[in-house]
Design an enzyme around this catalytic site. Sequence first.
Site, PDB file in Angstrom:
ATOM      1  N   GLY A   1     -21.835   9.046  25.252  1.00  0.00           N
ATOM      2  CA  GLY A   1     -21.990   7.961  26.235  1.00  0.00           C
ATOM      3  C   GLY A   1     -20.773   7.052  26.223  1.00  0.00           C
ATOM      4  O   GLY A   1     -20.875   5.825  26.326  1.00  0.00           O
TER       5      GLY A   1
ATOM      6  N   LYS B   1     -37.194   5.115  21.799  1.00  0.00           N
ATOM      7  CA  LYS B   1     -36.397   4.335  20.849  1.00  0.00           C
ATOM      8  C   LYS B   1     -37.146   4.136  19.524  1.00  0.00           C
ATOM      9  O   LYS B   1     -36.528   3.998  18.469  1.00  0.00           O
ATOM     10  CB  LYS B   1     -35.998   2.994  21.467  1.00  0.00           C
TER      11      LYS B   1
ATOM     12  N   SER C   1     -33.181   0.451  20.046  1.00  0.00           N
ATOM     13  CA  SER C   1     -33.342  -0.690  20.949  1.00  0.00           C
ATOM     14  C   SER C   1     -34.452  -1.577  20.408  1.00  0.00           C
ATOM     15  O   SER C   1     -35.346  -1.098  19.683  1.00  0.00           O
ATOM     16  CB  SER C   1     -33.739  -0.198  22.344  1.00  0.00           C
TER      17      SER C   1
ATOM     18  N   TYR D   1     -39.512   4.739  27.540  1.00  0.00           N
ATOM     19  CA  TYR D   1     -38.224   4.305  26.989  1.00  0.00           C
ATOM     20  C   TYR D   1     -38.438   3.729  25.582  1.00  0.00           C
ATOM     21  O   TYR D   1     -37.771   4.118  24.622  1.00  0.00           O
ATOM     22  CB  TYR D   1     -37.565   3.262  27.905  1.00  0.00           C
TER      23      TYR D   1
HETATM   24  P1  NAP Z   1     -24.648   2.525  30.127  1.00  0.00           P
HETATM   25  O1  NAP Z   1     -23.657   1.464  30.413  1.00  0.00           O
HETATM   26  O2  NAP Z   1     -25.515   3.018  31.240  1.00  0.00           O
HETATM   27  O3  NAP Z   1     -23.902   3.754  29.450  1.00  0.00           O
HETATM   28  C1  NAP Z   1     -24.593   4.946  29.168  1.00  0.00           C
HETATM   29  C2  NAP Z   1     -23.607   6.023  28.769  1.00  0.00           C
HETATM   30  O4  NAP Z   1     -24.349   7.228  28.499  1.00  0.00           O
HETATM   31  C3  NAP Z   1     -22.601   6.345  29.844  1.00  0.00           C
HETATM   32  O5  NAP Z   1     -21.347   6.514  29.249  1.00  0.00           O
HETATM   33  C4  NAP Z   1     -23.089   7.664  30.417  1.00  0.00           C
HETATM   34  O6  NAP Z   1     -21.962   8.424  30.846  1.00  0.00           O
HETATM   35  C5  NAP Z   1     -23.724   8.308  29.179  1.00  0.00           C
HETATM   36  N1  NAP Z   1     -24.678   9.349  29.520  1.00  0.00           N
HETATM   37  C6  NAP Z   1     -25.825   9.207  30.241  1.00  0.00           C
HETATM   38  N2  NAP Z   1     -26.405  10.398  30.393  1.00  0.00           N
HETATM   39  C7  NAP Z   1     -25.618  11.320  29.762  1.00  0.00           C
HETATM   40  C8  NAP Z   1     -25.686  12.724  29.592  1.00  0.00           C
HETATM   41  N3  NAP Z   1     -26.694  13.443  30.089  1.00  0.00           N
HETATM   42  N4  NAP Z   1     -24.685  13.345  28.924  1.00  0.00           N
HETATM   43  C9  NAP Z   1     -23.660  12.629  28.429  1.00  0.00           C
HETATM   44  N5  NAP Z   1     -23.541  11.293  28.546  1.00  0.00           N
HETATM   45  C10 NAP Z   1     -24.516  10.650  29.213  1.00  0.00           C
HETATM   46  O7  NAP Z   1     -25.691   2.035  28.997  1.00  0.00           O
HETATM   47  P2  NAP Z   1     -25.479   1.178  27.655  1.00  0.00           P
HETATM   48  O8  NAP Z   1     -26.140  -0.124  27.849  1.00  0.00           O
HETATM   49  O9  NAP Z   1     -24.086   1.218  27.201  1.00  0.00           O
HETATM   50  O10 NAP Z   1     -26.411   2.012  26.680  1.00  0.00           O
HETATM   51  C11 NAP Z   1     -25.943   2.709  25.550  1.00  0.00           C
HETATM   52  C12 NAP Z   1     -27.091   2.896  24.575  1.00  0.00           C
HETATM   53  O11 NAP Z   1     -27.585   1.629  24.157  1.00  0.00           O
HETATM   54  C13 NAP Z   1     -28.294   3.648  25.139  1.00  0.00           C
HETATM   55  O12 NAP Z   1     -28.816   4.508  24.162  1.00  0.00           O
HETATM   56  C14 NAP Z   1     -29.281   2.544  25.448  1.00  0.00           C
HETATM   57  O13 NAP Z   1     -30.609   3.008  25.429  1.00  0.00           O
HETATM   58  C15 NAP Z   1     -28.985   1.592  24.311  1.00  0.00           C
HETATM   59  N6  NAP Z   1     -29.398   0.198  24.569  1.00  0.00           N
HETATM   60  C16 NAP Z   1     -28.936  -0.480  25.667  1.00  0.00           C
HETATM   61  C17 NAP Z   1     -29.374  -1.769  25.895  1.00  0.00           C
HETATM   62  C18 NAP Z   1     -28.945  -2.594  27.081  1.00  0.00           C
HETATM   63  O14 NAP Z   1     -29.550  -3.645  27.346  1.00  0.00           O
HETATM   64  N7  NAP Z   1     -27.919  -2.197  27.813  1.00  0.00           N
HETATM   65  C19 NAP Z   1     -30.275  -2.373  24.987  1.00  0.00           C
HETATM   66  C20 NAP Z   1     -30.701  -1.654  23.894  1.00  0.00           C
HETATM   67  C21 NAP Z   1     -30.256  -0.377  23.685  1.00  0.00           C
HETATM   68  P3  NAP Z   1     -21.909   9.468  32.056  1.00  0.00           P
HETATM   69  O15 NAP Z   1     -22.791   8.926  33.138  1.00  0.00           O
HETATM   70  O16 NAP Z   1     -20.446   9.494  32.404  1.00  0.00           O
HETATM   71  O17 NAP Z   1     -22.380  10.760  31.469  1.00  0.00           O
END
Ligand code: NAP
Length: 252
Positions: A10, A154, A137, A150
């Site tokens: 990601g 997690k 998360s 979701y």
């Molecule tokens: P984001 O900005 O949407 O980034 C998600 C990343 O995952 C992107 O680089 C996307 O790249 C990649 N991805 C999605 N599907 C994929 C696939 N099938 N194969 C390969 N890569 C894939 O989200 P983020 O907030 O940075 O989230 C990162 C992590 O933190 C996640 O696990 C999320 O659940 C966790 N998290 C986020 C939050 C929040 O509030 N944002 C809170 C708690 C936990 P491509 O689309 O280019 O593949």
Amino acid sequence: MKDQVCWVTGASAGIGRAVVQRFAEAGARVLAMARREDRLLELAEQFPEQVRVLVCDVTDEEKLRRSLSELQSPFHEPTILVNNAGAAFGLEMAQASRWSDWQRMIDLNVTSLVCLTHYVLPGMVERNRGHILNLGSVAGTYPYRGGQVYGASKAFVEQFSLGLRCDLLGKQVRVTNIEPGAVQSEFATVRFEGDSEKAAKVYEGFQPLTPADIAETVFWCAALPAHVNINRLEVMPVMQASAGFVWHRDDP
Ligand code: NAP
């Protein structure tokens, strides 16, 4: 960090992208993995010595294993794996949710994370060196309406991380579950299928965490002395808290 090889899933956006930058700045070699090639190439241009890209869908197990087996030295032997790729799809009540959304979340947040961990662990144990950092998360601990699958995915990541710690006892392989609260990234836009107006409302009126805040946390856990293991780390913006129980009451 200079002798660390860090795989980050990601890596094309949000937290993953910031993690790549933080580790590369510190001198680590980083394998940046995601589906969007243009975004990954920007990172490789920014850090030509340190960053290599692997364009992949982490849910395509067969292709992923093949690509990983073709990696050149030193990128083929990770000392750190940041299992970050993940998403929430939809925010409907369970009874109104799409089955395909539930399936996609389990495939991405659970199955692909387990698959990649299963792939790297024997090598880490054999070399007696490694660190798996999972992105859990706060949703894995505190439920909220519309976040059932979701949150459950997690919760799986948290329990899987703790289980790995049990199995790896006696080995120099660390496992950490990072559990962020609200981070402003593409997360909400993905959840609402590209509706950026709806996504912006999620972060309206308070200061959320930034991807760089979480990247710093991930980096701190990895940079601690090798005998120190952070098992779980919950991080929220100051302006976020869990609101506890709710009741539905009949009209008097
Ligand atoms: P984001 O900005 O949407 O980034 C998600 C990343 O995952 C992107 O680089 C996307 O790249 C990649 N991805 C999605 N599907 C994929 C696939 N099938 N194969 C390969 N890569 C894939 O989200 P983020 O907030 O940075 O989230 C990162 C992590 O933190 C996640 O696990 C999320 O659940 C966790 N998290 C986020 C939050 C929040 O509030 N944002 C809170 C708690 C936990 P491509 O689309 O280019 O593949």
